[in-house]
Motif scaffolding. Structure first.
Motif, PDB file in Angstrom:
ATOM      1  N   LEU A   1       0.773  -1.260  -0.063  1.00  0.00           N
ATOM      2  CA  LEU A   1      -0.034  -0.038  -0.138  1.00  0.00           C
ATOM      3  C   LEU A   1       0.786   1.317  -0.029  1.00  0.00           C
ATOM      4  O   LEU A   1       1.889   1.371   0.905  1.00  0.00           O
ATOM      5  CB  LEU A   1      -0.799   0.132   1.280  1.00  0.00           C
ATOM      6  N   ALA A   2       0.525   2.184  -0.917  1.00  0.00           N
ATOM      7  CA  ALA A   2       1.260   3.308  -1.046  1.00  0.00           C
ATOM      8  C   ALA A   2       1.240   4.025   0.457  1.00  0.00           C
ATOM      9  O   ALA A   2       0.053   4.078   1.063  1.00  0.00           O
ATOM     10  CB  ALA A   2       0.575   4.246  -1.935  1.00  0.00           C
ATOM     11  N   ALA A   3       2.404   4.667   0.899  1.00  0.00           N
ATOM     12  CA  ALA A   3       2.325   4.936   2.329  1.00  0.00           C
ATOM     13  C   ALA A   3       1.874   6.195   2.643  1.00  0.00           C
ATOM     14  O   ALA A   3       1.639   6.807   1.863  1.00  0.00           O
ATOM     15  CB  ALA A   3       3.769   4.721   3.018  1.00  0.00           C
ATOM     16  N   SER A   4       1.703   6.331   4.033  1.00  0.00           N
ATOM     17  CA  SER A   4       0.894   7.700   4.458  1.00  0.00           C
ATOM     18  C   SER A   4       2.105   8.675   4.709  1.00  0.00           C
ATOM     19  O   SER A   4       1.936   9.828   5.009  1.00  0.00           O
ATOM     20  CB  SER A   4      -0.043   7.408   5.774  1.00  0.00           C
ATOM     21  N   ASP A   5       3.490   8.125   4.765  1.00  0.00           N
ATOM     22  CA  ASP A   5       4.645   9.198   4.737  1.00  0.00           C
ATOM     23  C   ASP A   5       5.494   8.693   3.983  1.00  0.00           C
ATOM     24  O   ASP A   5       5.766   7.805   3.321  1.00  0.00           O
ATOM     25  CB  ASP A   5       5.018   8.914   6.438  1.00  0.00           C
ATOM     26  N   GLU A   6       6.824   9.546   4.119  1.00  0.00           N
ATOM     27  CA  GLU A   6       8.049   9.185   3.215  1.00  0.00           C
ATOM     28  C   GLU A   6       9.115   8.664   4.194  1.00  0.00           C
ATOM     29  O   GLU A   6       8.844   8.816   5.430  1.00  0.00           O
ATOM     30  CB  GLU A   6       8.516  10.725   2.676  1.00  0.00           C
ATOM     31  N   PRO A   7       9.997   8.041   3.494  1.00  0.00           N
ATOM     32  CA  PRO A   7      10.943   7.198   4.405  1.00  0.00           C
ATOM     33  C   PRO A   7      11.768   8.452   4.970  1.00  0.00           C
ATOM     34  O   PRO A   7      12.098   9.547   4.391  1.00  0.00           O
ATOM     35  CB  PRO A   7      11.651   6.469   3.554  1.00  0.00           C
ATOM     36  N   ALA A   8      12.459   8.056   6.335  1.00  0.00           N
ATOM     37  CA  ALA A   8      13.180   8.946   6.978  1.00  0.00           C
ATOM     38  C   ALA A   8      14.599   8.676   6.590  1.00  0.00           C
ATOM     39  O   ALA A   8      14.927   7.412   6.344  1.00  0.00           O
ATOM     40  CB  ALA A   8      13.121   8.685   8.556  1.00  0.00           C
ATOM     41  N   GLY A   9      15.400   9.843   6.301  1.00  0.00           N
ATOM     42  CA  GLY A   9      16.766   9.535   6.066  1.00  0.00           C
ATOM     43  C   GLY A   9      17.618   9.541   7.027  1.00  0.00           C
ATOM     44  O   GLY A   9      17.161   9.673   8.397  1.00  0.00           O
ATOM     45  N   PRO A  10      19.062   9.512   6.902  1.00  0.00           N
ATOM     46  CA  PRO A  10      19.998   9.797   8.010  1.00  0.00           C
ATOM     47  C   PRO A  10      19.867  11.025   8.827  1.00  0.00           C
ATOM     48  O   PRO A  10      19.527  11.928   8.358  1.00  0.00           O
ATOM     49  CB  PRO A  10      21.256   9.569   7.311  1.00  0.00           C
ATOM     50  N   THR A  11      20.056  11.072  10.169  1.00  0.00           N
ATOM     51  CA  THR A  11      20.091  11.993  11.074  1.00  0.00           C
ATOM     52  C   THR A  11      21.418  12.839  10.541  1.00  0.00           C
ATOM     53  O   THR A  11      22.286  12.227  10.403  1.00  0.00           O
ATOM     54  CB  THR A  11      19.802  11.468  12.398  1.00  0.00           C
ATOM     55  N   PRO A  12      21.471  14.084  11.350  1.00  0.00           N
ATOM     56  CA  PRO A  12      22.704  14.703  11.419  1.00  0.00           C
ATOM     57  C   PRO A  12      23.592  14.204  12.229  1.00  0.00           C
ATOM     58  O   PRO A  12      24.869  14.007  11.619  1.00  0.00           O
ATOM     59  CB  PRO A  12      22.575  16.083  11.968  1.00  0.00           C
ATOM     60  N   GLU A  13      23.505  13.232  13.052  1.00  0.00           N
ATOM     61  CA  GLU A  13      24.244  12.475  13.864  1.00  0.00           C
ATOM     62  C   GLU A  13      24.812  11.406  12.819  1.00  0.00           C
ATOM     63  O   GLU A  13      26.099  10.790  13.209  1.00  0.00           O
ATOM     64  CB  GLU A  13      23.674  11.837  14.937  1.00  0.00           C
TER      65      GLU A  13
END
Length: 396
Positions: free
Chosen positions: A378-390
């Motif tokens: 199912l097409a997601a309700s959000d976008e994938p999260a990328g790497p944090t500044p850390e």
């Protein structure tokens, strides 16, 4: 009965150490009737292990849709838009999908002709073949000997307008029996992999990132991929590499002026690495066939510039350069010891973390080898999260 876990059945070709945290068989629960507590546990297990296998499952299309939706309750439509975004017959996905009429989020895929199946009086299914997509093909003589290829390494995602599904569920209804086949990489390495007939092959995005040398890890956490509008239509005239890991750069892609109508704001630009929401680990998640441009951020303040690639950042628009760089980063992770080729049995249900791994259709069937699977994402309700500044500071 409590949830029990067992290792997935790794082939002798697999590097067991690299799979110690990848894949589990789940026992003791019915995936079609999970309690809220069981669902929470299965949810976390999926993100921890990437692939979950349930054997001998009886699952209706309604139950499969409900299970898939439980991982993202706000999601609704099939990952490619209930065929709307891919209705163009020019799309390379067009021949592969047949929708279950009463549950349009569930697709019937497979090979051969299936009769009276979940509201479909007759469905002619076609297993994707590398012969229609790759620049070169295995000869007819070698095909008869069981030589085959990976079809296309990918993430289940429209990569335009819709967000990548969090999870895909694959349910095997009819599994034909036949001799094992040998995947030949045909890229000059001599790599081969013996696989069950019609396997689905998986590789870990975490492993893909973890095995990179330092300078490529730095690039991965600083990079973003821009995909083509309507990428499956765009790539349709082109040819894939023999490993199935990307497209040959021959200038055959469909010009943007000939694509279906598109809008700049619906084009997807994603981080090269996606952060696992449960473990916090980074997964290298790029669909190499649809990638068109790369954005690379400069090194963060204080990072060593020694050996760094694009230390001041870059925007790569040369398609061959983009593809060659991605291939260099992704090819090590599809080496035979790092591939899990699932040996399907009837009534197997496999859940996989679509934002944490790549997978490929494999092999070739004869016309009389009937195969029927139910697929749902199912097409997601959000976008994938990328790497944090850390994360960037750690690896850059």
């Amino acid at each position: 009965m409590a949830i029990e876990l067992a290792p997935i059945p790794l082939p002798p070709t697999a590097d067991a150490h690299k799979f110690k945290d990848f894949g589990r068989e789940v026992k003791g629960v019915n995936p079609g009737e999970l309690s809220e507590e069981e669902l929470r546990e299965v949810h976390d297990l999926l993100y921890k292990y990437g692939v979950l296998l349930f054997r001998n499952v009886n699952l209706t299309p309604e139950q499969q849709y409900a299970l898939t939706k439980a991982f993202d309750p706000s999601s609704e439509s099939y990952g490619h838009g209930n065929n709307k975004t891919q209705a163009e017959k020019k799309s390379i996905l067009h021949p592969d999908l047949k929708t279950i009429p009463r549950v349009p989020q569930v697709q019937l895929i497979g090979n051969g002709t299936v009769y009276n199946h979940e509201g479909l009086a007759e469905a002619m299914l076609k297993h994707p073949s590398h012969t229609t997509f790759h620049k070169t093909q295995v000869s007819a003589e070698d095909t008869e000997k069981g030589i085959t290829r990976f079809y296309r390494w990918h993430i289940d995602a429209a990569l335009y307008n819709l967000s990548p599904p969090r999870v895909t569920t694959l349910y095997a209804k009819i599994v034909p029996q036949g001799a094992r086949q040998t995947v030949r990489y045909d890229d000059g390495t001599g790599d081969e992999l013996e696989v069950p007939l019609g396997t689905t092959a998986f590789v870990s995005g975490k492993t893909m990132f973890d095995i990179l040398p330092r300078e490529l890890k730095s690039l991965a956490v600083r990079g973003r991929v821009k995909y083509s509008p309507h990428p499956y239509v765009w790539m349709a005239p082109a040819h894939a590499l023999p490993t199935g890991l990307g497209i040959m750069s021959e200038g055959l892609e469909m010009p943007e002026t000939e694509l279906p109508p598109w809008e700049e704001e619906k084009i997807k630009v994603y981080p090269i690495t996606w952060k696992n929401p449960v473990t916090g680990e980074l997964h290298f998640q790029v669909h190499p066939c649809g990638a068109k441009e790369l954005f690379i951020d400069p090194l963060p303040a204080g990072a060593s510039r020694e050996g760094a690639l694009f230390p001041d950042g870059a925007h790569l628009t040369d398609l061959k350069e983009v593809r060659d760089l991605l291939y260099k980063m992704q090819r090590p992770a599809i080496a035979p010891p790092l591939v899990y080729p699932h040996d399907w049995r009837e009534n197997d249900l496999v859940l996989f973390h679509n934002r944490g791994l790549l997978h490929s259709v494999v092999g070739a069937f004869k016309k009389d080898q009937v195969r029927a699977f139910h697929q749902c994402n199912l097409a997601a309700s959000d976008e994938p999260a990328g790497p944090t500044p850390e994360d960037v500071r750690e690896y850059a």
